[in-house]
Design a protein around this motif. Sequence first.
Motif, PDB file in Angstrom:
ATOM      1  N   GLY A 380       1.029  -1.219   0.090  1.00 12.32           N
ATOM      2  CA  GLY A 380      -0.058  -0.064   0.035  1.00 12.32           C
ATOM      3  C   GLY A 380       0.799   1.138  -0.042  1.00 12.32           C
ATOM      4  O   GLY A 380       0.395   2.265  -0.456  1.00 12.32           O
ATOM      5  N   ILE A 381       2.040   1.222   0.627  1.00  8.37           N
ATOM      6  CA  ILE A 381       3.040   2.303   0.586  1.00  8.37           C
ATOM      7  C   ILE A 381       3.308   2.806  -0.931  1.00  8.37           C
ATOM      8  O   ILE A 381       3.328   3.674  -1.213  1.00  8.37           O
ATOM      9  CB  ILE A 381       4.029   2.019   1.506  1.00  8.37           C
ATOM     10  CG1 ILE A 381       3.857   2.047   2.886  1.00  8.37           C
ATOM     11  CG2 ILE A 381       5.271   3.378   1.355  1.00  8.37           C
ATOM     12  CD1 ILE A 381       4.908   1.709   3.823  1.00  8.37           C
ATOM     13  N   THR A 382       3.721   1.665  -1.650  1.00 14.85           N
ATOM     14  CA  THR A 382       4.118   1.751  -3.145  1.00 14.85           C
ATOM     15  C   THR A 382       3.101   2.267  -3.985  1.00 14.85           C
ATOM     16  O   THR A 382       3.258   3.060  -4.896  1.00 14.85           O
ATOM     17  CB  THR A 382       4.659   0.731  -3.727  1.00 14.85           C
ATOM     18  OG1 THR A 382       3.463  -0.276  -3.781  1.00 14.85           O
ATOM     19  CG2 THR A 382       5.688  -0.038  -2.575  1.00 14.85           C
ATOM     20  N   ALA A 383       1.735   1.991  -3.597  1.00 16.17           N
ATOM     21  CA  ALA A 383       0.576   2.489  -4.281  1.00 16.17           C
ATOM     22  C   ALA A 383       0.199   3.851  -3.823  1.00 16.17           C
ATOM     23  O   ALA A 383      -0.107   4.881  -4.516  1.00 16.17           O
ATOM     24  CB  ALA A 383      -0.710   1.812  -4.066  1.00 16.17           C
ATOM     25  N   LEU A 384       0.467   4.203  -2.612  1.00 14.96           N
ATOM     26  CA  LEU A 384       0.070   5.717  -2.036  1.00 14.96           C
ATOM     27  C   LEU A 384       1.053   6.928  -2.296  1.00 14.96           C
ATOM     28  O   LEU A 384       0.620   7.791  -2.470  1.00 14.96           O
ATOM     29  CB  LEU A 384      -0.386   5.430  -0.560  1.00 14.96           C
ATOM     30  CG  LEU A 384      -1.713   4.798  -0.180  1.00 14.96           C
ATOM     31  CD1 LEU A 384      -1.629   4.525   1.469  1.00 14.96           C
ATOM     32  CD2 LEU A 384      -2.809   5.842  -0.414  1.00 14.96           C
ATOM     33  N   LEU A 385       2.211   6.092  -2.144  1.00 11.06           N
ATOM     34  CA  LEU A 385       3.288   7.396  -2.446  1.00 11.06           C
ATOM     35  C   LEU A 385       3.368   8.091  -3.511  1.00 11.06           C
ATOM     36  O   LEU A 385       3.348   9.353  -3.496  1.00 11.06           O
ATOM     37  CB  LEU A 385       4.600   6.637  -2.156  1.00 11.06           C
ATOM     38  CG  LEU A 385       5.786   7.437  -1.907  1.00 11.06           C
ATOM     39  CD1 LEU A 385       5.722   8.605  -0.720  1.00 11.06           C
ATOM     40  CD2 LEU A 385       7.122   6.948  -1.701  1.00 11.06           C
ATOM     41  N   PRO A 386       3.033   7.459  -4.838  1.00 14.67           N
ATOM     42  CA  PRO A 386       3.064   8.436  -5.867  1.00 14.67           C
ATOM     43  C   PRO A 386       1.985   9.472  -6.005  1.00 14.67           C
ATOM     44  O   PRO A 386       2.105  10.451  -6.464  1.00 14.67           O
ATOM     45  CB  PRO A 386       2.637   7.488  -7.312  1.00 14.67           C
ATOM     46  CG  PRO A 386       3.369   6.344  -6.620  1.00 14.67           C
ATOM     47  CD  PRO A 386       3.115   6.105  -5.291  1.00 14.67           C
ATOM     48  N   TRP A 387       0.819   8.907  -5.323  1.00 14.97           N
ATOM     49  CA  TRP A 387      -0.276   9.882  -5.245  1.00 14.97           C
ATOM     50  C   TRP A 387      -0.107  11.002  -4.376  1.00 14.97           C
ATOM     51  O   TRP A 387      -0.510  12.289  -4.653  1.00 14.97           O
ATOM     52  CB  TRP A 387      -1.810   9.214  -4.711  1.00 14.97           C
ATOM     53  CG  TRP A 387      -2.839  10.035  -4.688  1.00 14.97           C
ATOM     54  CD1 TRP A 387      -3.741  10.302  -5.752  1.00 14.97           C
ATOM     55  CD2 TRP A 387      -3.433  10.653  -3.683  1.00 14.97           C
ATOM     56  NE1 TRP A 387      -4.744  11.085  -5.175  1.00 14.97           N
ATOM     57  CE2 TRP A 387      -4.594  11.480  -4.038  1.00 14.97           C
ATOM     58  CE3 TRP A 387      -2.797  10.986  -2.153  1.00 14.97           C
ATOM     59  CZ2 TRP A 387      -5.278  12.353  -3.080  1.00 14.97           C
ATOM     60  CZ3 TRP A 387      -3.566  11.949  -1.464  1.00 14.97           C
ATOM     61  CH2 TRP A 387      -4.542  12.442  -1.808  1.00 14.97           C
ATOM     62  N   ILE A 388       0.596  10.693  -3.389  1.00 11.00           N
ATOM     63  CA  ILE A 388       0.900  11.799  -1.989  1.00 11.00           C
ATOM     64  C   ILE A 388       1.916  12.613  -2.695  1.00 11.00           C
ATOM     65  O   ILE A 388       1.671  13.919  -2.641  1.00 11.00           O
ATOM     66  CB  ILE A 388       1.416  11.115  -0.926  1.00 11.00           C
ATOM     67  CG1 ILE A 388       0.391  10.338  -0.034  1.00 11.00           C
ATOM     68  CG2 ILE A 388       1.868  12.035  -0.072  1.00 11.00           C
ATOM     69  CD1 ILE A 388       0.720   9.692   1.051  1.00 11.00           C
ATOM     70  N   VAL A 389       3.029  12.218  -3.473  1.00 12.84           N
ATOM     71  CA  VAL A 389       3.823  12.974  -4.118  1.00 12.84           C
ATOM     72  C   VAL A 389       3.527  13.819  -5.239  1.00 12.84           C
ATOM     73  O   VAL A 389       3.564  15.146  -5.011  1.00 12.84           O
ATOM     74  CB  VAL A 389       5.056  12.073  -4.630  1.00 12.84           C
ATOM     75  CG1 VAL A 389       6.141  13.023  -5.467  1.00 12.84           C
ATOM     76  CG2 VAL A 389       5.832  11.395  -3.452  1.00 12.84           C
ATOM     77  N   GLU A 390       2.551  13.387  -5.893  1.00  5.35           N
ATOM     78  CA  GLU A 390       1.744  14.250  -6.875  1.00  5.35           C
ATOM     79  C   GLU A 390       0.980  15.408  -6.430  1.00  5.35           C
ATOM     80  O   GLU A 390       0.974  16.598  -6.885  1.00  5.35           O
ATOM     81  CB  GLU A 390       1.164  13.424  -7.894  1.00  5.35           C
ATOM     82  CG  GLU A 390       0.383  13.997  -9.164  1.00  5.35           C
ATOM     83  CD  GLU A 390      -0.637  13.084  -9.749  1.00  5.35           C
ATOM     84  OE1 GLU A 390      -0.178  12.738 -10.986  1.00  5.35           O
ATOM     85  OE2 GLU A 390      -1.641  12.856  -9.392  1.00  5.35           O
ATOM     86  N   ALA A 391       0.246  15.006  -5.381  1.00  7.98           N
ATOM     87  CA  ALA A 391      -0.661  15.917  -4.650  1.00  7.98           C
ATOM     88  C   ALA A 391       0.151  17.195  -3.888  1.00  7.98           C
ATOM     89  O   ALA A 391      -0.212  18.168  -4.272  1.00  7.98           O
ATOM     90  CB  ALA A 391      -1.450  15.190  -3.673  1.00  7.98           C
ATOM     91  N   VAL A 392       0.987  16.754  -3.456  1.00  5.39           N
ATOM     92  CA  VAL A 392       1.819  17.736  -2.590  1.00  5.39           C
ATOM     93  C   VAL A 392       2.737  18.647  -3.623  1.00  5.39           C
ATOM     94  O   VAL A 392       2.559  20.020  -3.524  1.00  5.39           O
ATOM     95  CB  VAL A 392       2.880  17.135  -1.641  1.00  5.39           C
ATOM     96  CG1 VAL A 392       3.892  17.874  -0.981  1.00  5.39           C
ATOM     97  CG2 VAL A 392       2.100  16.381  -0.478  1.00  5.39           C
TER      98      VAL A 392
END
Length: 777
Positions: A380-392
């Motif tokens: 789940g970390i590998t899936a969530l991290l791209p979304w978080i980086v993009e959003a930030v």
Amino acid sequence: MNVRQWSRDLAMGAKFAFTGGREGWTRVLLTAVGVGLGVALLLLTTAIPNALSVRHDRESARTDITYSSAQKPKADNTLLVANVDTTFREQDVRGRELEPEGARAPLPPGLGKFPAKGEMVVSPALKKLLASDDGKLLRERLPDRIVSTIAERGLIGSAELAFYRGGEGLAPQVDGARVARIDRFGDPHPSSERMDPVMILLILVVFVVLLMPVGVFIAAAVRFGGERRDRRLAALRLIGSDSRMTRRIAAGEALSGALLGLVFGTGFFLVGRQIAGSLEILDVSVFPSYMNPSPALAALVAVAVPAAAVLVTLFALRGVVIEPLGVVRTARPARRRLWWRLLLPLGGLAMLYPMLGKGRNNGDFNQYMVTGGVVLLLVGITALLPWIVEAVVARLGSGGVAWQLAVRRLQLSSGTAARMVNGIAVAVAGAIALQMLFAGVQGDYTKQTGKDVSRAQMQVRVPREVPLASAVRKFSETKGVRHVSAFSEGYLGDRPDGPELTASVTVGDCASLREVASLPSCRDGDVFALRGAEYDTDTPKLAKLGRTLYFDPTYDAPQKAKEVAWTVPRDLKQAQSREDPTGMRRGGFLITPSALPAKAAQTVSGQIYLKLDESVPDVRDLVRNTAASVSPLADPMVWAASEQSRRFTSIRTGLFVGATCVLILIGASLLVSQLEQLRERKKLLSSLVAFGTRRRTLSLSVLWQTAIPISLGLALASIVGLTLGAVLLKMTATPVSVDWASVLAMTGIGAGVVVLVTALSLPPLIRLMRPDGLRTE
């Protein structure tokens, strides 16, 4: 699916990889090295169970002293074995004294013949230590002449310190504990103890946490050089290939790198196996021959890695439009969706939820659900991290030139930035969860010894045959010994054999006896009966004036030759028991030396308690040397306020070793990925320098490009790690508590790895910023 078409396209991709000039070879080698490092660690990890099994088998095969009360009679095939283990500077040294009683006496594994009296056979590591300057103090304790070395099959590890030496006159000292008579080596009763469910949970989680970052790294490695590859694929579209064929060719390139990576990984594994044979980490060592992964696991790695390379490549290209005139990357990509990314950690929590509160008393944890739940949470970390980086990064504002360069680069390729830190984020999350779990349950595997380490720091058991007074004198003269308390201890019974009532007896001078009891008055010749003991109900019944008692009663057959009678004196005094240095209130009788019958001296064994000056270098080894001079069978022990389960400690050691290897791998992966990113941006960097951008500004921009995603990754890792740790503690029915020092330490180590990698990438960055980087063909 047309298998023939797939095969032809994959083969074409492999051909392009190896015949595509320097660019193609560079990409293949980068992929192969990255995959090879991951494969090597996977093979080494899958070899660990076999290594532990071999160590256990070797230990079992050389078992000699089994603490059995039933002693074998002397025969032509019996051997006397004495346990003469010792310790040198906190390293255990396994020692045995051997005395064959016949021509057919069993030979220990690893020996060619028995050493004679004054001779010694040692392990290679011990031989090296004794020959060095560091081993001078140990050499005083082991002065026998070295005649040979123990072969590999007689040792459990390459760094084990062990020796066998010739013995003499051991028969009278056979007791089944320190000296035994055996007719074969090997454990006659192998342990079939059921492992604690919490221990099984620990092992499962350790393996999942250590292997997940490796899998993430391999998935990232097969995507090295992706942007250059995609531009090359546009040329294929220009000459007529369709989009599906192009993707299959790209998968073939990745497959070729992965297959070469398997070859590299095998080579790295063989090198790592040899290196493992020369290392000792936390007192654990192995021989290279131990590190053999099971064929099934090795085959799984060989199939899974290439398959993963193909699948990851196809997955990565799903959002890339490769057209004859180029790769469409400049158009604004569709925003990443969050809903399906949340399903992974939520699914992991759902799999773990049924086991909450189970503890160690409600059966074993379901291994598949534990593994699946932990894997889903970490994936789940590998899936969530791209979304978080993009959003930030989409919301980051203006700043200096270096900041703007970094932010713009992250906004254009946030997925690449997230992939770089995925591995370390997964590793940190797993480490935080494991630290919480270990900290939470270690109290269940740690017990207080009760020993008062302020009154004594070492204890020495002296055999009955050694006069206690001479031993006390030697220890008093030993450098670093501040105070010596000594007692002789034994037992009294109401009958010489098969007694119904028994009590302990402690013999010592008045000063020593005051360490265990409050005495009204004391002079040599006095005898005391103790009151207030913790576990003693027989002393009041035995302490009747004029009653005849017997020293060292036997519980087996009558042994009249051993009978030593003693009459309770009429001037028997009463004394109040107090905690002795071991933390126990003892009962029984206290006897001063002149009141002990002469024949009874051989029925009691000496216990010496030593208070040390810890500022004296090697004070404990000086005490051990004195103990060896008193008697080879003297048993010195270092006291500790608490002791931990060896199995729990072994699992924690395994975690430390594995985590070290994973961190090294992650550091290498980050460095390779960083260098690949810089290589792809060579012309851009040179252009910026040619237009007057300062090198310091570009270096800072690279630092910001690493710092922003790693900060987000570590924050996400901390949240997931704390969540997983809390769930695991709930599963073991342990109160949830957070060791913030460990959390900060794990986060700091992860950040430190990134800082080190960034520092190592600066010299290549400066080299790439030269104007000749604009040259093209």
